[in-house]
Write a protein that holds these residues in place. Structure first.
Motif, PDB file in Angstrom:
ATOM      1  N   UNK A   1       0.831  -1.202   0.000  1.00  0.00           N
ATOM      2  CA  UNK A   1       0.000   0.000   0.000  1.00  0.00           C
ATOM      3  C   UNK A   1       0.872   1.261   0.000  1.00  0.00           C
ATOM      4  N   UNK A   2       1.925   1.220   0.837  1.00  0.00           N
ATOM      5  CA  UNK A   2       2.838   2.368   0.896  1.00  0.00           C
ATOM      6  C   UNK A   2       3.568   2.541  -0.439  1.00  0.00           C
ATOM      7  N   UNK A   3       3.981   1.417  -1.036  1.00  0.00           N
ATOM      8  CA  UNK A   3       4.670   1.457  -2.328  1.00  0.00           C
ATOM      9  C   UNK A   3       3.768   2.079  -3.389  1.00  0.00           C
ATOM     10  N   UNK A   4       2.512   1.630  -3.451  1.00  0.00           N
ATOM     11  CA  UNK A   4       1.580   2.152  -4.455  1.00  0.00           C
ATOM     12  C   UNK A   4       1.304   3.632  -4.230  1.00  0.00           C
ATOM     13  N   UNK A   5       1.073   4.024  -3.000  1.00  0.00           N
ATOM     14  CA  UNK A   5       0.779   5.423  -2.686  1.00  0.00           C
ATOM     15  C   UNK A   5       1.889   6.346  -3.179  1.00  0.00           C
ATOM     16  N   UNK A   6       3.128   6.032  -2.794  1.00  0.00           N
ATOM     17  CA  UNK A   6       4.243   6.919  -3.148  1.00  0.00           C
ATOM     18  C   UNK A   6       4.541   6.887  -4.645  1.00  0.00           C
ATOM     19  N   UNK A   7       4.531   5.697  -5.253  1.00  0.00           N
ATOM     20  CA  UNK A   7       4.913   5.584  -6.669  1.00  0.00           C
ATOM     21  C   UNK A   7       3.871   6.195  -7.594  1.00  0.00           C
ATOM     22  N   UNK A   8       2.596   5.947  -7.317  1.00  0.00           N
ATOM     23  CA  UNK A   8       1.536   6.497  -8.172  1.00  0.00           C
ATOM     24  C   UNK A   8       1.542   8.026  -8.113  1.00  0.00           C
ATOM     25  N   UNK A   9       1.812   8.571  -6.934  1.00  0.00           N
ATOM     26  CA  UNK A   9       1.873  10.035  -6.810  1.00  0.00           C
ATOM     27  C   UNK A   9       3.094  10.598  -7.544  1.00  0.00           C
ATOM     28  N   UNK A  10       4.258   9.949  -7.310  1.00  0.00           N
ATOM     29  CA  UNK A  10       5.511  10.505  -7.834  1.00  0.00           C
ATOM     30  C   UNK A  10       5.739  10.187  -9.313  1.00  0.00           C
ATOM     31  N   UNK A  11       5.422   8.948  -9.716  1.00  0.00           N
ATOM     32  CA  UNK A  11       5.747   8.531 -11.088  1.00  0.00           C
ATOM     33  C   UNK A  11       4.576   8.678 -12.057  1.00  0.00           C
ATOM     34  N   UNK A  12       3.339   8.530 -11.550  1.00  0.00           N
ATOM     35  CA  UNK A  12       2.180   8.613 -12.457  1.00  0.00           C
ATOM     36  C   UNK A  12       1.433   9.929 -12.322  1.00  0.00           C
ATOM     37  N   UNK A  13       1.722  10.686 -11.264  1.00  0.00           N
ATOM     38  CA  UNK A  13       1.174  12.036 -11.136  1.00  0.00           C
ATOM     39  C   UNK A  13      -0.271  12.133 -10.709  1.00  0.00           C
ATOM     40  N   UNK A  14      -0.819  11.122 -10.076  1.00  0.00           N
ATOM     41  CA  UNK A  14      -2.217  11.206  -9.632  1.00  0.00           C
ATOM     42  C   UNK A  14      -2.323  11.963  -8.305  1.00  0.00           C
ATOM     43  N   UNK A  15      -3.494  12.599  -8.112  1.00  0.00           N
ATOM     44  CA  UNK A  15      -3.731  13.377  -6.899  1.00  0.00           C
ATOM     45  C   UNK A  15      -3.829  12.476  -5.665  1.00  0.00           C
ATOM     46  N   UNK A  16      -3.420  13.017  -4.543  1.00  0.00           N
ATOM     47  CA  UNK A  16      -3.435  12.277  -3.280  1.00  0.00           C
ATOM     48  C   UNK A  16      -4.847  11.785  -2.951  1.00  0.00           C
ATOM     49  N   UNK A  17      -5.867  12.638  -3.192  1.00  0.00           N
ATOM     50  CA  UNK A  17      -7.240  12.283  -2.833  1.00  0.00           C
ATOM     51  C   UNK A  17      -7.727  11.038  -3.565  1.00  0.00           C
ATOM     52  N   UNK A  18      -7.336  10.903  -4.829  1.00  0.00           N
ATOM     53  CA  UNK A  18      -7.779   9.760  -5.638  1.00  0.00           C
ATOM     54  C   UNK A  18      -7.152   8.469  -5.105  1.00  0.00           C
TER      55      UNK A  18
END
Length: 412
Positions: free
Chosen positions: A349-366
């Motif tokens: 979960x932590x891996x997905x949260x950080x990577x999706x935000x940093x590498x894919x650029x999705x908003x934190x809320x989503x």
């Protein structure tokens, strides 16, 4: 004119010998020494009740109860009478209370507290708490009346747990004991919560997060997963890959029944009762959770269905197919991959949260909604979940494609 009674002298009491008939030696104020034919000498106190009837209170035998002690008991009884309290009833109530307190042991009260809390806990929590009490607490102070336990006794028990290297367990049991003492106070069986004054008796815990790799370590992890794949059962491989793709909590994944998944429509909806926030006893979140399956995740589920589709759960226990695998299955698999202490089920979960935000650029809320975290705005929580659903589906497909791209890059 009232008869004047001279107080007894110690030598009179000591030299009182048995006679053919019982007799009394009076000290005044209702106190007398009852001398039996057998030679036994018993202190008694005669008094008049509110209704005018006479009653007699026994203080005990001489010399176990001395003349001075008998007079002190007489004074205490007369004080009670002055306040309208029957000393005989007061004595009986005190005896009854003492017996009740002696019978209300720590273990008895702890089990009562546990039984009251069981409806608010999940089965595993109830089982684990009771087991820890039985293993670590009851053998030490379980038979002690809860109102008689002292600070040093409880501290010794908690430090014994800590000294074996189980500091986290010691802190948890300290918190459990605090709740048990609070329950005892509410039931009128204890006067003080000992744990309130025990802030510094255990070693301070260092705050820590669940072990998790970061985005830069993902290629090596995927390579290790591929290399170990042949040594794992197919359901275990699938569980790890799904953890990576859908990043549910470990229990939410492994306890999933096939009835929650529609392979034809490609939908996976978890009822709110099975989600962490749905199990809250106060203001539970009653929103079903959409897992939002990517093409890759759906392909994994279809392959898994060919193997475990006849079982109740996606990941049935090998010994009992009515139960799912345990959380430990995931941890053991990660250990065999060489990631012990570096990655956990929650780490996905932590891996997905950080990577999706940093590498894919999705908003934190989503991402937060996909993780089923509690939204800060309680009023808009249901609206937000529906509002982000299309974006979440797109995000989950993008995340699966990103993982595939990492695998391809590592093979070049």
């Amino acid at each position: 004119m009232a008869k004047i009674i001279l107080p007894l002298a110690e030598i009179q009491v000591r030299n009182a010998k048995p006679r053919d008939k019982p007799y009394k030696l009076f000290d005044g104020g209702g106190l007398f020494l009852d001398v039996a034919c057998s030679g036994s000498r018993t202190w008694r106190f005669k008094f008049r009740q509110k209704n005018g009837k006479e009653n007699t209170l026994t203080f005990g035998r001489y010399p176990e109860i001395s003349l001075l002690e008998a007079r002190e008991k007489r004074l205490e009884a007369r004080r009670l009478l002055a306040h309208g309290i029957d000393p005989a009833k007061h004595r009986d109530d005190a005896k009854r209370l003492a017996l009740e307190q002696a019978s209300n042991t720590f273990e008895k009260i702890a089990r009562e507290w546990h039984a009251n809390k069981v409806p608010t806990w999940c089965k595993s929590t109830a089982k684990n708490i009771l087991r820890r009490l039985e293993v670590d607490i009851f053998d030490e102070i379980g038979d002690r009346p809860i109102g008689e336990i002292r600070h040093r006794e409880l501290i010794a028990v908690l430090r014994k747990i800590e000294q074996r290297g189980a500091g986290e367990v010691a802190h948890r049991m300290k918190a459990v004991c605090a709740q048990i003492f609070s329950y005892a106070i509410q039931c009128g069986l204890a006067d003080r919560n000992l744990v309130v004054d025990m802030r510094d008796v255990l070693k301070t815990r260092r705050g820590s997060h669940f072990a998790a790799i970061d985005a830069d370590e993902l290629p090596a992890f995927l390579d290790a997963l591929e290399r170990q794949a042949a040594r794992m059962y197919m359901p275990t491989r699938t569980a790890l890959r799904l953890m990576l793709l859908v990043f549910l909590r470990t229990s939410e994944l492994i306890e999933t029944p096939w009835s929650e998944i529609d392979l034809e429509k490609g939908e996976w909806i978890i009822p709110w009762q099975r989600m962490k926030r749905g199990r809250l006893t106060v203001n539970p979140d009653m929103t079903n959770h959409h897992v939002c399956l990517s093409r890759q995740a759906l392909a994994l589920l279809r392959g898994l269905h060919a193997i475990t589709g006849r079982s109740k759960h996606l990941f049935p226990n090998q010994r009992d197919h009515e139960r799912p695998i345990s959380n430990n299955t995931i941890l053991v698999a990660l250990e065999r991959m060489g990631y012990k202490g570096r990655m956990t089920g929650h780490g996905f979960r932590a891996l997905a949260m950080s990577t999706i935000k940093e590498r894919l650029g999705y908003r934190h809320e989503v991402i937060d909604r996909q993780l089923a975290h509690a939204p800060k705005d309680k009023v808009a929580s249901a609206y937000d979940r529906a509002q982000f659903l299309a974006e979440r589906r797109k995000m989950m497909q993008g995340w699966a494609d990103y993982i595939d791209a990492v695998v391809k890059d590592s093979h070049r």
